[in-house]
Design an enzyme around this catalytic site. Structure first.
Site, PDB file in Angstrom:
ATOM      1  N   ARG A  64       0.866  -1.257  -0.037  1.00 46.50           N
ATOM      2  CA  ARG A  64       0.057  -0.184  -0.122  1.00 46.50           C
ATOM      3  C   ARG A  64       0.925   1.252  -0.046  1.00 46.50           C
ATOM      4  O   ARG A  64       1.977   1.303   0.086  1.00 46.50           O
ATOM      5  CB  ARG A  64      -0.972   0.044   1.226  1.00 46.50           C
ATOM      6  CG  ARG A  64      -0.211  -0.637   2.275  1.00 46.50           C
ATOM      7  CD  ARG A  64      -0.976   0.105   3.692  1.00 46.50           C
ATOM      8  NE  ARG A  64      -0.917   1.617   3.879  1.00 46.50           N
ATOM      9  CZ  ARG A  64       0.367   2.311   4.256  1.00 46.50           C
ATOM     10  NH1 ARG A  64       1.516   1.535   4.520  1.00 46.50           N
ATOM     11  NH2 ARG A  64       0.317   3.653   4.363  1.00 46.50           N
ATOM     12  N   GLY A  65       0.124   2.618  -0.145  1.00 46.33           N
ATOM     13  CA  GLY A  65       1.103   3.600  -0.125  1.00 46.33           C
ATOM     14  C   GLY A  65       1.105   4.170  -1.594  1.00 46.33           C
ATOM     15  O   GLY A  65       1.599   3.269  -2.422  1.00 46.33           O
ATOM     16  N   ARG A  98      -6.732  -0.332  -6.979  1.00 44.95           N
ATOM     17  CA  ARG A  98      -7.368   0.812  -6.135  1.00 44.95           C
ATOM     18  C   ARG A  98      -7.439   2.289  -6.963  1.00 44.95           C
ATOM     19  O   ARG A  98      -6.416   2.717  -7.512  1.00 44.95           O
ATOM     20  CB  ARG A  98      -6.041   1.085  -4.952  1.00 44.95           C
ATOM     21  CG  ARG A  98      -5.955  -0.247  -4.374  1.00 44.95           C
ATOM     22  CD  ARG A  98      -5.304  -0.099  -2.833  1.00 44.95           C
ATOM     23  NE  ARG A  98      -6.118   0.930  -2.125  1.00 44.95           N
ATOM     24  CZ  ARG A  98      -6.000   1.385  -0.755  1.00 44.95           C
ATOM     25  NH1 ARG A  98      -4.877   1.226  -0.620  1.00 44.95           N
ATOM     26  NH2 ARG A  98      -6.813   1.801  -0.123  1.00 44.95           N
ATOM     27  N   ASP A 253      -2.519  10.479  -1.908  1.00 39.86           N
ATOM     28  CA  ASP A 253      -2.839   9.342  -3.125  1.00 39.86           C
ATOM     29  C   ASP A 253      -3.252  10.042  -4.490  1.00 39.86           C
ATOM     30  O   ASP A 253      -3.126   9.359  -5.466  1.00 39.86           O
ATOM     31  CB  ASP A 253      -3.945   8.427  -2.505  1.00 39.86           C
ATOM     32  CG  ASP A 253      -3.342   7.669  -1.234  1.00 39.86           C
ATOM     33  OD1 ASP A 253      -3.053   6.354  -1.683  1.00 39.86           O
ATOM     34  OD2 ASP A 253      -3.328   8.246  -0.062  1.00 39.86           O
ATOM     35  N   LYS A 264      -5.369   9.416   3.045  1.00 35.58           N
ATOM     36  CA  LYS A 264      -6.146   8.690   3.709  1.00 35.58           C
ATOM     37  C   LYS A 264      -7.180   9.467   4.499  1.00 35.58           C
ATOM     38  O   LYS A 264      -7.168  10.399   5.184  1.00 35.58           O
ATOM     39  CB  LYS A 264      -5.313   7.976   4.771  1.00 35.58           C
ATOM     40  CG  LYS A 264      -6.052   7.113   5.775  1.00 35.58           C
ATOM     41  CD  LYS A 264      -6.539   5.855   5.183  1.00 35.58           C
ATOM     42  CE  LYS A 264      -5.822   5.014   4.216  1.00 35.58           C
ATOM     43  NZ  LYS A 264      -6.703   3.942   3.314  1.00 35.58           N
TER      44      LYS A 264
END
Length: 381
Positions: A64-65, A98, A253, A264
């Site tokens: 993730r990230g 995503r 993101d 987030k």
């Protein structure tokens, strides 16, 4: 194919465990991930043998990230090419894993285009696969370099805004080496301040519902020897009102063309608190996170995740005293529906500055952001 797990050897020092790496064992190339769903309880490698395994790892947040997702996407395309699978099909499934994280589609597209260019020129599948892998490795290297430059720019900005050091910084989610080819984005700035002796305290939001702050940022801060304190997300207001926060550092993101920042969920309330309390709200992200094709915050697709992430809590996958490993513990009555956006969007007027590897944008405007991106493209060309 199913993912495989491999326990890290005890000889590995924590600082040397990469979040992602390409490996070529005798049975064929693989992409190896540090499974972030298992941290901090244990450090375990997740081995992906094809793009479908990587897609599942992305959706489950094992990897993730934003910057790391871009790197993973590029390597996923290379993995499909090297193993002789459908490259375009793999690219499509990876890019959609995503939707909010623009870096993921960027990394996928970069490796896919490198593969296609060589394939059209030579018709050689092996050479085309090599080109995709080279593109992924180049992106990995560039992100590591960008991380170092963001840390330099970010620390200079902190020192400019808060002369004298002794910074008390609040951060949200996780933005360290676990999300990057280098030492991260926002966390890399805090780490630079720590190494320079100018960080008094890192305040770490737990980051509900999946606790990336509690599990991952605390993990990284502890390993770096930083002075840090964990807090529940809803305690941030109390911290601000007590005058204990000098700056907020978060990642991103996706950054729209107007400077709206998707990060987030929980980041937007921090920006509102920061504005009310006259505290700088600073976003740290590489230029690959800026999406000029997304005009504003309203155009950002925000990923909605499953209700069970809110209504249940999952025990660690390692055995725990008095219970089975990996069990789900209900937090709400059976059948409860939950609102669970993975991200929220902060408007540019609440953002003090955006720190990138190419410099700082402040105030955040359409024109300033476009100018920085154009200048970066000219340097690259």
């Amino acid at each position: 194919m199913a993912d495989q797990y491999a326990q890290f050897s005890e000889d590995n020092r924590p600082g040397e465990i990469p979040a992602i790496r390409w490996d070529e064992p005798p049975e064929g190339p693989v992409l190896v991930l540090l499974d972030q769903t298992r941290l901090p309880a244990e450090e375990v490698e997740l081995v992906c043998t094809d793009a479908s395994a990587l897609v599942e790892a992305i959706r489950s947040l094992a990897v993730r990230g934003a910057p790391l997702l871009g790197i993973a996407g590029a390597y996923g395309v290379a993995l499909a090419a090297v193993r002789g699978f459908d490259v375009d099909g793999a690219a499509a499934s990876l890019a959609g894993a995503r939707p909010t994280a623009v870096n993921l589609s960027y990394g996928v597209r970069r490796a896919q285009q490198a593969h296609l260019a060589v394939l059209r020129a030579s018709g050689d599948q092996e050479q085309a696969a090599g080109a995709a892998l080279a593109a992924a490795r180049a992106l990995h290297r560039e992100d590591a370099e960008a991380s170092g430059r963001m840390a330099v720019h970010g620390l200079a900005l902190l020192d400019e805004l808060l002369p004298g050091g002794n910074h008390r910084v609040l951060t949200h989610c996780n933005t360290g080496a676990l999300v990057s080819g280098g030492e991260g984005t926002a966390f890399a700035v805090a780490l630079a301040a720590h190494r320079a002796g100018r960080l008094r305290r890192l305040w770490v939001d737990e980051t509900r519902p999946l606790l990336q702050g509690a599990r991952l940022t605390s993990y990284e801060a502890a390993r770096a020897g930083m002075a840090y304190t964990l807090l529940t997300d809803n305690a941030a207001g109390s911290l601000f009102s007590a005058g204990e926060v000098d700056a907020v550092l978060v990642g991103a993101d996706r950054i729209a063309a107007d400077g709206s920042v998707a990060n987030k969920v929980g980041s937007y309330p921090l920006a509102v608190l920061a504005r009310y309390h006259h505290v700088p709200f600073i976003v740290v992200a590489p230029l690959t996170t800026v999406d000029p094709d997304t005009p504003n915050g309203a155009s950002i697709e925000v990923e909605q995740r499953a209700s069970h992430e809110v209504t249940e809590i999952t025990a660690p996958l390692v055995p725990v005293a008095g219970g089975e490993a990996g069990g789900a513990i209900p937090l709400a009555p059976l059948g409860t529906q939950a609102y669970n956006p993975a991200f929220d969007v902060t408007p540019p007027e609440l953002v003090t500055a955006i720190v990138t590897e190419e410099g700082v944008v402040s105030p955040v405007t359409v024109e300033a952001l476009a100018e920085l991106c154009d200048r970066s493209r000219q340097v690259t060309i």
